[in-house]
Scaffold this motif. Structure first.
Motif, PDB file in Angstrom:
ATOM      1  N   LEU A 138       0.737  -1.198   0.001  1.00  0.00           N
ATOM      2  CA  LEU A 138      -0.045  -0.190   0.000  1.00  0.00           C
ATOM      3  C   LEU A 138       0.652   1.234  -0.068  1.00  0.00           C
ATOM      4  N   TYR A 139       1.981   1.249   0.763  1.00  0.00           N
ATOM      5  CA  TYR A 139       2.938   2.271   0.853  1.00  0.00           C
ATOM      6  C   TYR A 139       4.018   2.301   0.080  1.00  0.00           C
ATOM      7  N   LYS A 140       4.516   3.360  -0.682  1.00  0.00           N
ATOM      8  CA  LYS A 140       5.549   3.009  -1.604  1.00  0.00           C
ATOM      9  C   LYS A 140       6.880   3.106  -0.711  1.00  0.00           C
ATOM     10  N   LYS A 141       6.640   3.860   0.505  1.00  0.00           N
ATOM     11  CA  LYS A 141       8.121   3.960   1.331  1.00  0.00           C
ATOM     12  C   LYS A 141       7.731   3.490   2.826  1.00  0.00           C
ATOM     13  N   LEU A 142       8.176   2.678   3.371  1.00  0.00           N
ATOM     14  CA  LEU A 142       8.053   2.503   4.851  1.00  0.00           C
ATOM     15  C   LEU A 142       9.600   2.516   5.467  1.00  0.00           C
ATOM     16  N   ALA A 143       9.281   3.078   6.566  1.00  0.00           N
ATOM     17  CA  ALA A 143      10.452   3.473   7.662  1.00  0.00           C
ATOM     18  C   ALA A 143      11.128   2.202   8.144  1.00  0.00           C
ATOM     19  N   PHE A 144      10.367   0.865   7.777  1.00  0.00           N
ATOM     20  CA  PHE A 144      10.670  -0.381   8.460  1.00  0.00           C
ATOM     21  C   PHE A 144      10.488  -1.435   7.392  1.00  0.00           C
ATOM     22  N   ILE A 194      -4.534  -8.062  -3.966  1.00  0.00           N
ATOM     23  CA  ILE A 194      -5.944  -7.398  -3.726  1.00  0.00           C
ATOM     24  C   ILE A 194      -5.492  -5.770  -3.721  1.00  0.00           C
ATOM     25  N   VAL A 195      -4.356  -5.389  -3.090  1.00  0.00           N
ATOM     26  CA  VAL A 195      -4.017  -4.024  -3.129  1.00  0.00           C
ATOM     27  C   VAL A 195      -4.077  -3.422  -4.547  1.00  0.00           C
ATOM     28  N   LYS A 196      -3.288  -4.145  -5.386  1.00  0.00           N
ATOM     29  CA  LYS A 196      -3.163  -3.925  -6.743  1.00  0.00           C
ATOM     30  C   LYS A 196      -4.262  -3.706  -7.609  1.00  0.00           C
ATOM     31  N   GLN A 197      -5.148  -4.836  -7.353  1.00  0.00           N
ATOM     32  CA  GLN A 197      -6.510  -4.812  -8.130  1.00  0.00           C
ATOM     33  C   GLN A 197      -7.603  -3.688  -7.620  1.00  0.00           C
ATOM     34  N   SER A 198      -7.460  -3.152  -6.234  1.00  0.00           N
ATOM     35  CA  SER A 198      -8.424  -2.317  -5.811  1.00  0.00           C
ATOM     36  C   SER A 198      -7.857  -0.916  -6.125  1.00  0.00           C
ATOM     37  N   GLY A 199      -6.347  -0.908  -6.390  1.00  0.00           N
ATOM     38  CA  GLY A 199      -5.991   0.572  -6.769  1.00  0.00           C
ATOM     39  C   GLY A 199      -5.813   1.268  -5.461  1.00  0.00           C
ATOM     40  N   ALA A 200      -5.902   0.750  -4.497  1.00  0.00           N
ATOM     41  CA  ALA A 200      -5.563   1.518  -3.242  1.00  0.00           C
ATOM     42  C   ALA A 200      -4.232   2.012  -2.967  1.00  0.00           C
ATOM     43  N   THR A 201      -3.984   3.106  -2.540  1.00  0.00           N
ATOM     44  CA  THR A 201      -2.761   3.655  -2.083  1.00  0.00           C
ATOM     45  C   THR A 201      -2.773   4.514  -1.045  1.00  0.00           C
ATOM     46  N   ALA A 202      -1.736   4.828  -0.211  1.00  0.00           N
ATOM     47  CA  ALA A 202      -1.753   5.667   1.053  1.00  0.00           C
ATOM     48  C   ALA A 202      -0.684   6.672   0.811  1.00  0.00           C
ATOM     49  N   ASP A 203      -0.017   6.625  -0.412  1.00  0.00           N
ATOM     50  CA  ASP A 203       0.818   7.715  -0.543  1.00  0.00           C
ATOM     51  C   ASP A 203       0.400   8.928  -1.413  1.00  0.00           C
TER      52      ASP A 203
END
Length: 334
Positions: free
Chosen positions: A114-120, A325-334
């Motif tokens: 979901l996130y392109k960059k995570l700090a972990f 599922i994330v890819k198919q939904s198009g969901a993103t948090a960035d």
């Protein structure tokens, strides 16, 4: 070239020997410290707000672990960024077993897609301890809504495209994606409203500010039993023993629909094996305890304990599944 007397050489040799003995003595001391674990308060970080399912499960299990381990087990709620704030805090904590994370399908299987960059890194920065529970999501609505079952809901949403709102504990959470999967499979257009946790979303659902929610059962079941919310269906393949009269979404009109949430305890990476073993044993004892089982069953949660390596393998499989599922939904948090 300087020369050393025999006496000086012997003194140097004695000093080196003493230093070597000192270094070697650290290993037994470290082992003793691990064997004595725990000797102080343990904190379970919940990366979501108080009152939600993650919080409820952490408190139920933590209370038993406190008795078993002989030390206080505190719950620390650090909500925000879809669970990333609290999760990052644990990833950076000392790997000594005193700071744990109640991770979820969101923090350890969804967010990295979901996130392109995570700090972990959800895999490299953690040591899995055990899953704690499997939980159905429950499709609930405010009783003021004009539909009383899934088929009526689908018909109403199709007649009012984009007007029906569904809340979630955050963008990209398992609750959100359960709704997105429903939209895809039922062919309906609903408006998503993201909150910082399940509890505030439930508050607005109870107040009528949003129409429906695909909430984790433990945080919604109390409102269902009190009559404040109307249950429409569960998201699992089978009905829940906690609400046997509530059909599955597949039964109710969307064949093939399935979405299950899970929760588990993790420690920072490089936590010593003896400490991991002690924590795992305590978690398994908790999940086998009749009182803990009863409390979880009342919440609609199914206890699920396992060895750390089994939990690690499960996380890998779930990451692949939810990534699609994330890819198919198009969901993103960035």
């Amino acid at each position: 070239m300087p020369r050393f007397s025999l006496d000086t050489a012997l003194k140097c040799r004695a000093a080196l020997a003493a230093a070597a003995v000192g270094v070697l003595s650290l290993a037994p001391l470290a082992a003793q410290a691990q064997a004595a674990f725990p000797t102080k308060t343990i904190t379970i970080v919940v990366p979501f707000s108080a009152g939600g399912t993650t919080d409820i499960l952490a408190r139920v299990v933590g209370q038993y672990m406190s008795k078993d381990l002989g030390q206080t087990v505190l719950v620390d709620n650090r909500a925000g960024a879809g669970g990333n704030i609290g999760t990052q805090a644990v990833a950076r904590a000392a790997p000594d077993g005193y700071t744990l994370l109640m991770g979820t399908v969101g923090t350890h299987a969804i967010n990295q897609s979901l996130y392109k960059k995570l700090a972990f890194d959800p895999v490299k920065d953690f040591t899995p301890l055990s899953r704690v529970a499997l939980v159905p999501n429950l499709l609930v609505t405010n009783p003021s809504q004009p539909f009383k079952n899934v088929k009526e809901m689908i018909a109403y949403v199709k007649a009012n495209p984009g007007k029906v709102t569904f809340g979630s504990s955050g963008n990209g959470s398992s609750i959100h994606l359960s709704g997105e999967l429903f939209k895809q499979m039922a062919g309906v257009d609903m408006q998503h409203v993201a909150y910082r946790g399940s509890a505030p979303a439930l508050t607005d659902l109870l107040g009528g500010q949003i129409a429906v929610m695909f909430d984790n059962m433990p945080s919604a079941i109390g409102h269902v039993k009190s009559g404040k919310l109307r249950p429409l269906a569960v998201t699992t393949p089978k009905r829940s023993p906690a609400l046997p009269n509530v059909p599955t979404i597949a039964e109710a009109g969307v064949p093939g629909y399935e979405a299950t949430s899970w929760f588990g305890l993790l420690a920072p990476a490089k936590t010593p094996a003896p400490v991991v073993a002690r924590l795992n044993a305590s978690i398994l004892k908790a999940l086998a305890d009749p009182e803990v089982k009863k409390k979880m069953a009342e919440q609609g949660a199914e206890p699920h304990g396992e060895k750390p390596e089994q939990f690690a393998e499960f996380i890998q499989s779930e990451t692949a599944k939810w990534g699609k599922i994330v890819k198919q939904s198009g969901a993103t948090a960035d």
